[in-house]
Design an enzyme around this catalytic site. Structure first.
Site, PDB file in Angstrom:
ATOM      1  N   GLY A  52       0.825  -1.206   0.000  1.00 14.29           N
ATOM      2  CA  GLY A  52       0.000   0.000   0.000  1.00 14.29           C
ATOM      3  C   GLY A  52       0.855   1.251   0.000  1.00 14.29           C
ATOM      4  N   THR A  53       1.941   1.227  -0.737  1.00 10.70           N
ATOM      5  CA  THR A  53       2.909   2.333  -0.767  1.00 10.70           C
ATOM      6  C   THR A  53       2.254   3.669  -1.091  1.00 10.70           C
ATOM      7  OG1 THR A  53       4.571   0.751  -1.508  1.00 10.70           O
ATOM      8  CG2 THR A  53       5.086   3.089  -1.793  1.00 10.70           C
ATOM      9  N   ARG A  54       1.313   3.680  -2.016  1.00 12.36           N
ATOM     10  CA  ARG A  54       0.671   4.951  -2.414  1.00 12.36           C
ATOM     11  C   ARG A  54      -0.148   5.573  -1.297  1.00 12.36           C
ATOM     12  NH1 ARG A  54      -0.782   2.198  -7.944  1.00 12.36           N
ATOM     13  NH2 ARG A  54      -1.754   0.866  -6.413  1.00 12.36           N
ATOM     14  N   MET A  55      -0.445   4.811  -0.261  1.00 11.24           N
ATOM     15  CA  MET A  55      -1.223   5.337   0.858  1.00 11.24           C
ATOM     16  C   MET A  55      -0.344   6.109   1.841  1.00 11.24           C
ATOM     17  SD  MET A  55      -3.983   2.329   1.431  1.00 11.24           S
ATOM     18  CE  MET A  55      -5.430   3.307   1.815  1.00 11.24           C
ATOM     19  N   LYS A  56       0.964   6.064   1.621  1.00 11.82           N
ATOM     20  CA  LYS A  56       1.929   6.797   2.453  1.00 11.82           C
ATOM     21  C   LYS A  56       1.721   6.495   3.941  1.00 11.82           C
ATOM     22  CE  LYS A  56       2.371  10.576  -0.887  1.00 11.82           C
ATOM     23  NZ  LYS A  56       3.148   9.945  -1.811  1.00 11.82           N
TER      24      LYS A  56
END
Length: 142
Positions: free
Chosen positions: A17-21
């Site tokens: 879920g990298t894009r969720m920071k």
């Protein structure tokens, strides 16, 4: 789906879920006070899924602890080499009946959309479907 045929599900829950920071696994972010993955698993149960294999990877133990239940089998995808590899890791836990692959985070739609593709499918048909969420605050199951 033919009468008497069971449907099993592979739920993909290994991603970072990298894009969720966030350091939290994507499937553990919450909607209506519950992890995304919990909503998907509830929808699978309500749709009559007979067995669910949950593929975990990133922070696997944390995901297992958050959604542990007797009707689930968790398998570890290590290393994480994509969707096809996740299904390959899950396959030994599946029976010979029809099965579907769903994402561990919900999309949009209604419960009826889960079983619609199976109504006309021949025995043994395998499909790649996106998990559909019945939003607990605004939608109802069909």
């Amino acid at each position: 789906m033919t009468e008497g045929q069971t449907i099993e599900a592979v739920v993909l829950a290994a991603g970072k879920g990298t894009r969720m920071k966030s350091d939290r696994p994507k499937v553990l972010h919450e909607i209506a006070g519950r992890p995304l993955l919990a909503h998907v698993l509830d929808t699978a149960r309500a749709a009559g899924i007979s067995q669910t294999v949950v593929v975990v990877g990133h922070q696997a133990e944390r995901v297992r602890e958050a959604c542990a239940a007797e009707d689930l089998e968790f398998v570890l995808q290590e290393p994480q080499l994509g969707t096809g590899h996740a299904v390959q890791v899950a396959e030994p836990g599946l029976g010979a009946s029809g099965w579907t692959v769903v994402l561990g985070e919900p999309g949009q739609g209604t419960l009826g959309a889960w079983d619609e593709p199976w109504r006309e499918a021949p025995a043994g048909f395998d499909a790649l479907l996106r998990a559909l969420l019945v939003c607990p605050t605004t939608n109802t199951a069909e």
